[in-house]
Design an enzyme around this catalytic site. Structure first.
Site, short mmCIF file in Angstrom:
data_model
loop_
_atom_site.label_atom_id
_atom_site.label_comp_id
_atom_site.label_asym_id
_atom_site.label_seq_id
_atom_site.Cartn_x
_atom_site.Cartn_y
_atom_site.Cartn_z
N GLU A 1 -13.76 -1.70 9.04
CA GLU A 1 -14.36 -1.83 7.71
C GLU A 1 -15.87 -1.72 7.83
O GLU A 1 -16.45 -2.27 8.76
CB GLU A 1 -14.03 -3.19 7.10
CG GLU A 1 -12.54 -3.39 6.87
CD GLU A 1 -12.26 -4.76 6.27
OE1 GLU A 1 -12.26 -4.85 5.04
OE2 GLU A 1 -12.06 -5.71 7.03
N LYS B 1 -15.47 -5.74 11.31
CA LYS B 1 -16.35 -5.71 10.14
C LYS B 1 -17.66 -5.05 10.54
O LYS B 1 -18.04 -5.07 11.71
CB LYS B 1 -16.65 -7.13 9.68
CG LYS B 1 -15.45 -7.92 9.18
CD LYS B 1 -15.23 -7.70 7.70
CE LYS B 1 -14.19 -8.63 7.13
NZ LYS B 1 -13.58 -8.09 5.90
N LYS C 1 0.85 -1.20 0.00
CA LYS C 1 0.00 0.00 0.00
C LYS C 1 0.89 1.24 0.00
O LYS C 1 1.88 1.30 0.72
CB LYS C 1 -0.94 0.00 1.20
CG LYS C 1 -2.06 -1.04 1.03
CD LYS C 1 -3.19 -0.77 1.97
CE LYS C 1 -4.26 -1.84 1.87
NZ LYS C 1 -5.19 -1.65 0.76
N HIS D 1 -1.93 -8.24 8.20
CA HIS D 1 -1.80 -6.82 7.84
C HIS D 1 -1.43 -5.93 9.03
O HIS D 1 -0.56 -5.07 8.94
CB HIS D 1 -3.11 -6.30 7.25
CG HIS D 1 -3.69 -7.16 6.17
ND1 HIS D 1 -2.90 -7.85 5.28
CD2 HIS D 1 -4.96 -7.44 5.82
CE1 HIS D 1 -3.68 -8.52 4.43
NE2 HIS D 1 -4.93 -8.28 4.75
#
Ligand code: BG6
Length: 466
Positions: free
Chosen positions: A221, A335, A187, A245
């Site tokens: 997210e 999430k 990224k 991550h």
């Protein structure tokens, strides 16, 4: 200068190939980044004519470009492809592919071989046992040419299964040939962390426990588990994004300066951090870990109606090195959160509590909070202001594609710096297993939260920030 390469995608008709790998190859193709002599072999179980396969590849690109594609460029791109059917549990297909690659080498000149295993993790170890597969790898390594392999996460589900995967990979490849993907390392904003820290003489002297109070890695997210119910239910938030991550993000922000920016030095410095993580213990679990599942999760297709899998976690840990001892490290992901926010927040100590934020979403930016005098010649009070450096004024990047393109290009060039080493994988599982053992022993209750709200965060903070 990149060497001519044959890129062999196993699982070429699958989801990962369609969503990321093939569009990423086209991205490189359009930018003229693929080396001369680059060609692609798609491998899949399903028998197919060459023309049908190329048609499929063309359709993937049309879909990804939303119809906005130069037909002549697309024709040249699909010409790079050939197709080979392999039943992954049968020997014959691998050997036929090995023979076809050798024939091509003889007629068109030799190339490096780069294998991309876009396959379900379960079937990987068995593939490496086929002598035809081993021939594809071995026969690629002649006359100074190389074979390399790109492998996708998950690298196992715990330390033990990761070791099994490593052992089976090692029957065909050396560590120098293995490129383990963690797309977060590619990224843009995270690639910039190293330069921001070590190439500016601004903050690095303060980058330690004398000045810094806490480090928070956050990955909220708004998306749910989508159509990946079964996978997710066996994985959970912590193994899905925490083990990979988020720990790599933490390693980048806290590692010591490497002696060079070469892969071996960078990977070693990331590893030092990953190996120094202090896992919570049975005594500290209840004050330092929170986990929760969003309401409605158990009725999603593929999910056990009695599932205890977490869709949110928040935990406090520490890095046991001289530089970081005593600094609280928070890892938090979920999430179906109330907003999409992915960032690393470095909070400095009182009295001014400045912050440095590396943000991936909603905007790729670096933000520094400063204390300054209130504007106005008659004013003398102070206030907090933010200096914001936006990577792009208007976000224009295509999710994932550029990151995958960068990783593929680096693998073609033989640069492993954005790939995870076997030792990094081992260290992240050691920490992850220690945390999960606590909740498997019921030392951390599973809470619940209403989806699309900040309920989980509020509950977690009440426990962990106390
Ligand atoms: C993947 C996880 O590795 O990372 C997904 O499996 C998650 O569940 C994704 O959504 C997040 O990546 P990104 O690039 O969208 O932030």
């Amino acid at each position: 200068m990149s060497s001519p390469t044959t890129f062999i995608v196993f699982g070429a008709t699958g989801d990962l190939a369609a969503k990321k790998v093939i569009p990423a190859l086209f991205y490189l193709f359009e930018k003229g980044k693929l080396p001369a002599g680059f060609n692609i072999v798609g491998v899949s179980r399903k028998a197919m004519e060459q023309s049908e396969f190329r048609e499929r590849m063309g359709n993937i690109i049309r879909k990804y470009s939303r119809g906005n594609v130069d037909q002549r460029a697309l024709d040249r791109f699909v010409d790079l492809f050939t197709f080979s059917a392999v039943q992954f549990d049968e020997e014959s297909g691998y050997q036929e592919l090995a023979n076809a690659l050798d024939t091509k080498d003889r007629s068109q000149g030799k190339t490096n071989r780069l294998l991309y295993l876009a396959l379900p993790p379960k079937i990987l170890p068995s593939i490496f046992t086929h002598s035809g597969f081993q021939n594809i790898v071995r026969q690629g390594v002649v006359g100074g040419l190389l074979s390399r392999v790109i492998v996708e996460k998950p690298f196992g589900v715990d330390a033990e299964s990761a070791e099994v995967l490593e052992k089976s990979l090692a029957t065909c490849f050396t560590e120098e040939q293995i490129y383990r993907v963690d797309h977060y390392l590619a990224k843009d904003i995270l690639q910039s962390v190293t330069d921001f820290r070590f190439d500016n003489n601004l903050l690095e002297h303060e980058w330690n426990s004398d000045s810094i109070e806490s480090i928070r890695v956050r990955l909220w997210e708004t998306l749910g588990v989508e159509n990946r119910g079964e996978f997710y239910d066996h994985t959970g938030a912590f193994r899905d994004v925490g083990q990979s991550h988020m720990l790599e993000m933490l390693a980048l922000i806290t590692m010591e300066k490497p002696s060079s920016y070469e892969a071996k030095d960078l990977r070693l410095k990331r590893l030092e951090i990953l190996s120094a993580l202090k896992a919570p213990t049975a005594d500290t679990a209840i004050q330092s870990i929170f986990r929760a599942q969003h309401n409605g999760y158990r009725s999603i297709t593929g999910i056990d109606p009695e599932s205890t899998t977490e869709t949110y976690f928040s935990l406090r840990t520490e890095i046991e090195t001289l530089r970081w001892k005593g600094v609280s490290v928070y890892l938090e992901a979920g999430k179906r959160m109330h907003e999409a926010r992915k960032e690393i927040v470095i909070s400095f100590k009182a009295p001014y509590k400045n912050k440095v934020i590396f943000r991936l979403e909603p905007q790729e930016e670096i933000v520094i909070d400063f204390i300054t005098k209130k504007p106005g010649v008659l004013e003398s009070g102070i206030e907090k202001r933010a200096f914001t450096f936006k990577l792009y004024e208007t976000p224009s990047r295509t999710q994932y594609i550029a990151e995958y393109a960068k990783m593929i290009l680096d693998a073609i060039d033989g640069d492993q710096k954005l790939f995870v080493s076997a030792d990094e994988v081992r260290a992240t599982w050691k920490f992850t297993d220690a945390v999960r053992a606590l909740w498997e022993n019921n030392l951390v209750p599973l809470a619940s939260y209403a989806p699309d709200t900040d309920e989980a965060v509020v509950q977690a903070n009440a426990i962990i920030l106390k």
